[in-house]
Each structure stands twice: as C-alpha cells, then as structure tokens.
Design a protein around this motif. Structure first.
Motif, PDB file in Angstrom:
ATOM      1  N   ALA A 158      37.492  34.490  61.195  1.00  0.00           N
ATOM      2  CA  ALA A 158      37.052  34.738  62.571  1.00  0.00           C
ATOM      3  C   ALA A 158      37.190  33.471  63.413  1.00  0.00           C
ATOM      4  CB  ALA A 158      35.611  35.224  62.577  1.00  0.00           C
ATOM      5  N   ALA A 159      36.823  32.322  62.840  1.00  0.00           N
ATOM      6  CA  ALA A 159      36.932  31.045  63.551  1.00  0.00           C
ATOM      7  C   ALA A 159      38.392  30.722  63.861  1.00  0.00           C
ATOM      8  CB  ALA A 159      36.305  29.931  62.719  1.00  0.00           C
ATOM      9  N   LEU A 160      39.267  30.961  62.902  1.00  0.00           N
ATOM     10  CA  LEU A 160      40.692  30.679  63.099  1.00  0.00           C
ATOM     11  C   LEU A 160      41.279  31.570  64.193  1.00  0.00           C
ATOM     12  CD1 LEU A 160      41.817  30.272  59.378  1.00  0.00           C
ATOM     13  CD2 LEU A 160      41.695  28.466  61.101  1.00  0.00           C
ATOM     14  N   SER A 161      40.897  32.831  64.216  1.00  0.00           N
ATOM     15  CA  SER A 161      41.399  33.755  65.238  1.00  0.00           C
ATOM     16  C   SER A 161      41.023  33.275  66.636  1.00  0.00           C
ATOM     17  CB  SER A 161      40.831  35.158  65.006  1.00  0.00           C
ATOM     18  OG  SER A 161      41.291  35.694  63.781  1.00  0.00           O
ATOM     19  N   ILE A 162      39.796  32.803  66.777  1.00  0.00           N
ATOM     20  CA  ILE A 162      39.320  32.295  68.066  1.00  0.00           C
ATOM     21  C   ILE A 162      40.136  31.072  68.486  1.00  0.00           C
ATOM     22  CG2 ILE A 162      37.377  31.185  69.233  1.00  0.00           C
ATOM     23  CD1 ILE A 162      35.557  32.931  67.415  1.00  0.00           C
ATOM     24  N   VAL A 163      40.335  30.153  67.555  1.00  0.00           N
ATOM     25  CA  VAL A 163      41.071  28.919  67.852  1.00  0.00           C
ATOM     26  C   VAL A 163      42.505  29.225  68.289  1.00  0.00           C
ATOM     27  CG1 VAL A 163      42.079  26.857  66.816  1.00  0.00           C
ATOM     28  CG2 VAL A 163      39.696  27.425  66.375  1.00  0.00           C
ATOM     29  N   LEU A 164      43.193  30.079  67.551  1.00  0.00           N
ATOM     30  CA  LEU A 164      44.588  30.398  67.865  1.00  0.00           C
ATOM     31  C   LEU A 164      44.712  31.009  69.260  1.00  0.00           C
ATOM     32  CD1 LEU A 164      45.771  31.928  64.459  1.00  0.00           C
ATOM     33  CD2 LEU A 164      46.131  29.598  65.295  1.00  0.00           C
TER      34      LEU A 164
ATOM     35  N   VAL B 109      43.745  28.346  72.122  1.00  0.00           N
ATOM     36  CA  VAL B 109      44.762  27.298  72.297  1.00  0.00           C
ATOM     37  C   VAL B 109      45.990  27.867  72.990  1.00  0.00           C
ATOM     38  CG1 VAL B 109      46.379  25.790  71.091  1.00  0.00           C
ATOM     39  CG2 VAL B 109      43.990  25.858  70.385  1.00  0.00           C
ATOM     40  N   CYS B 110      46.458  29.043  72.573  1.00  0.00           N
ATOM     41  CA  CYS B 110      47.641  29.647  73.185  1.00  0.00           C
ATOM     42  C   CYS B 110      47.394  29.967  74.654  1.00  0.00           C
ATOM     43  CB  CYS B 110      48.039  30.917  72.428  1.00  0.00           C
ATOM     44  SG  CYS B 110      48.832  30.630  70.829  1.00  0.00           S
TER      45      CYS B 110
ATOM     46  N   HIS C 127      52.648  31.972  70.488  1.00  0.00           N
ATOM     47  CA  HIS C 127      52.272  32.466  69.158  1.00  0.00           C
ATOM     48  C   HIS C 127      51.551  31.377  68.381  1.00  0.00           C
ATOM     49  CE1 HIS C 127      52.554  34.860  65.464  1.00  0.00           C
ATOM     50  NE2 HIS C 127      52.920  33.763  64.843  1.00  0.00           N
ATOM     51  N   GLY C 128      50.459  31.761  67.728  1.00  0.00           N
ATOM     52  CA  GLY C 128      49.724  30.830  66.881  1.00  0.00           C
ATOM     53  C   GLY C 128      49.479  31.456  65.518  1.00  0.00           C
ATOM     54  N   GLU C 129      49.451  30.647  64.492  1.00  0.00           N
ATOM     55  CA  GLU C 129      49.227  31.150  63.135  1.00  0.00           C
ATOM     56  C   GLU C 129      48.447  30.119  62.326  1.00  0.00           C
ATOM     57  OE1 GLU C 129      53.339  31.862  62.176  1.00  0.00           O
ATOM     58  OE2 GLU C 129      53.636  29.805  61.442  1.00  0.00           O
ATOM     59  N   ALA C 130      47.708  30.616  61.330  1.00  0.00           N
ATOM     60  CA  ALA C 130      46.912  29.739  60.469  1.00  0.00           C
ATOM     61  C   ALA C 130      47.308  30.000  59.025  1.00  0.00           C
ATOM     62  CB  ALA C 130      45.428  29.987  60.672  1.00  0.00           C
ATOM     63  N   TRP C 131      47.651  28.918  58.329  1.00  0.00           N
ATOM     64  CA  TRP C 131      48.077  29.004  56.934  1.00  0.00           C
ATOM     65  C   TRP C 131      46.973  28.460  56.035  1.00  0.00           C
ATOM     66  CZ3 TRP C 131      52.973  30.962  55.585  1.00  0.00           C
ATOM     67  CH2 TRP C 131      53.791  31.271  56.676  1.00  0.00           C
ATOM     68  N   LEU C 132      46.599  29.256  55.027  1.00  0.00           N
ATOM     69  CA  LEU C 132      45.542  28.875  54.097  1.00  0.00           C
ATOM     70  C   LEU C 132      46.077  28.817  52.682  1.00  0.00           C
ATOM     71  CD1 LEU C 132      42.593  31.108  55.400  1.00  0.00           C
ATOM     72  CD2 LEU C 132      43.131  28.751  56.024  1.00  0.00           C
TER      73      LEU C 132
ATOM     74  N   SER D 127      47.004  35.320  62.558  1.00  0.00           N
ATOM     75  CA  SER D 127      47.949  34.979  63.624  1.00  0.00           C
ATOM     76  C   SER D 127      47.514  35.637  64.932  1.00  0.00           C
ATOM     77  CB  SER D 127      49.377  35.414  63.265  1.00  0.00           C
ATOM     78  OG  SER D 127      49.441  36.821  63.099  1.00  0.00           O
ATOM     79  N   TRP D 128      48.003  35.085  66.031  1.00  0.00           N
ATOM     80  CA  TRP D 128      47.736  35.652  67.359  1.00  0.00           C
ATOM     81  C   TRP D 128      48.976  35.451  68.211  1.00  0.00           C
ATOM     82  CZ3 TRP D 128      47.925  34.288  72.442  1.00  0.00           C
ATOM     83  CH2 TRP D 128      47.295  35.154  73.348  1.00  0.00           C
ATOM     84  N   SER D 129      49.359  36.492  68.968  1.00  0.00           N
ATOM     85  CA  SER D 129      50.528  36.397  69.838  1.00  0.00           C
ATOM     86  C   SER D 129      50.178  36.834  71.246  1.00  0.00           C
ATOM     87  CB  SER D 129      51.669  37.277  69.314  1.00  0.00           C
ATOM     88  OG  SER D 129      52.087  36.860  68.036  1.00  0.00           O
TER      89      SER D 129
END
Length: 251
Positions: A56-62, A65-66, A73-78, A91-93
């Motif tokens: 949830a935190a990563l989705s907010i950040v992406l 920022v975009c 497009h933003g994505e988070a790799w774990l 990811s978020w687009s």
C-alpha cells in the motif's frame, strides 16, 4: 543625434525589462516547483506512515511521484522469496499512457543483482539514470524491446534502503528522452529514504511484536504462577496458570 540616443536608451530599457521579467518567471516557476516538492514529501511521509502494509505504501509513492514529476509509469521491485532476484510487486501508470500491458509484461521479468536497471541499483545501492532504455546495449537493459513497443525512452532507478540493505527498488519511466536531472534524482532519492525509514520502523515493530508474542507463549505454557504488577499494585500481566488456579479471566 539626440533622437538616436533616446532610441538607444528606450531599447536598453526594454531589454532590461525583458530580462527582469524572464528572471521573475524563472523564480516563480522555481518557487512553484519547490512548493510542489514540499507538498509531495509531506504527503508521502504521512501516507506511507499510515499505510496498512508495504504494498500500500509503495502504491502511494509511485502514484504521487508520477503525478508530481510528470513521469508516466512507476514500478516497485521487491525481493523474491529466494532472495536471489527482484520481481515487480507494484506498479502505477498515468491513465492516458495506455501502459497496462507494459506493467503486465514487466511482471514476467526477474532481475538478479547487477542485471537490468533494478538489479544494477540493487547491487550499487545508488540511484541510476538511463537516458535511453530502448537501446539493448544501454546498461544491459533487458526490457529494451518492450520499452520500444510502448514508446518509453528514459528511466530512473532509486534504491529503498532499510538497515543498510536494499529492500526495494523504485523505477520510473517517461516517453521522451531526458538528460540526467540531478535535482529530480535527489528529490526521488529523498522519497526513497523516507520510505526506507518507515519500512525500517515497521520491521522493528514487527520484530518487537513477534518477540512479545513468543515471550507470552513461553509464560503461558509455564506451570508456575507468573504475574507482573505496576507501582500501584495493579496487575499488568498474568499467565494462563493464574486463570486456572484462581478461576478468573485475565481481563
């Protein structure tokens, strides 16, 4: 001759006014950008602190920022379960960018240390800027064919570090070639640092909670009566044996 001097003075005055107006426009733009960035950092700090979990935190950040920077497009790799490679978790687009298929295809990739933009950032623990990700030879970017298909040109990779370890890598893409922007890198790196601090705090809280639950389990399975009192004589903890012997519930 006098007329020429007057005309020259007028020209210089106009030139000076244009210079001042141009400088003023730049200062206003910088002030507006500074306010937007401050708002971004404040919003993200609050949002990731209140997020239910890491995803949830990563989705907010992406998304934030975009929306603030204009990257599409933003994505988070774990880390994968084997801790040997990275996988795209979130990811978020930008809605009009039509990048849903790109996000879907990206989830099929896994990057070990040093491979691709996520793997390279993972290894170096430093932000990286890729001016042209459509070129296969450009820093071993394995998704070059995919980025060409969706007209993505430049990319940034940002490490998220907690307890001196990279726990995530953030990636952002844009549809035009952009030269490295040190200011933008610092801004998004600051977001990564904030996210790392929150993750580190949550990890500490989880470890403490697990430790407390383990201790409670040990005390509850002991055959002795175990209790803790505060300075006023009130019980703050009793184990299961107290309940059995006194026929009283803990609460």
């Amino acid at each position: 001759r006098i007329s020429g001097k007057i005309g020259g003075a007028i020209d210089r005055a106009y030139a000076e006014r244009e210079k001042i107006e141009k400088q003023l426009r730049v200062e206003i733009a910088e002030h507006r950008r500074s306010n937007q960035e401050t708002d971004l950092l404040q919003t993200i700090t609050m949002a990731i602190s209140e997020a239910e979990n890491l995803h949830a935190a990563l989705s907010i950040v992406l998304r934030k920022v975009c929306e603030t920077t204009g990257w599409v497009h933003g994505e988070a790799w774990l880390l994968c379960s084997d801790c040997k490679s990275l996988e795209c978790a979130v990811s978020w687009s930008e809605p009009s960018g039509k990048l849903e298929e790109f996000a879907k295809k990206s989830k099929e990739f896994k990057f070990p240390p040093g491979i691709g933009l996520p793997g390279s950032v993972w290894s170096s623990k430093n932000p990286e800027w890729r001016r042209d990700v459509t070129v296969t030879a450009s820093g071993n970017f394995l998704r070059a064919v995919l980025t060409r298909k969706f007209n993505l040109k430049s990319a940034i990779g940002i490490p998220v570090i907690a307890n001196d370890e990279v726990v995530a890598v953030l990636g952002f893409f844009v549809k035009e070639l952009r030269d490295e922007d040190e200011h933008l890198l610092k801004l998004i790196s600051t977001v990564g640092v904030q996210l790392g601090i929150v993750i580190q705090r949550k990890q500490t809280e989880d470890a403490l909670r697990e430790s407390e639950e383990r201790l409670r389990s040990i005390l509850d399975n002991a055959t002795a009566i175990i209790y803790i009192k505060d300075i006023h004589g009130g019980y703050t903890f009793v184990n299961r044996q107290v309940e059995k012997l006194l026929h009283r519930k803990r609460d």
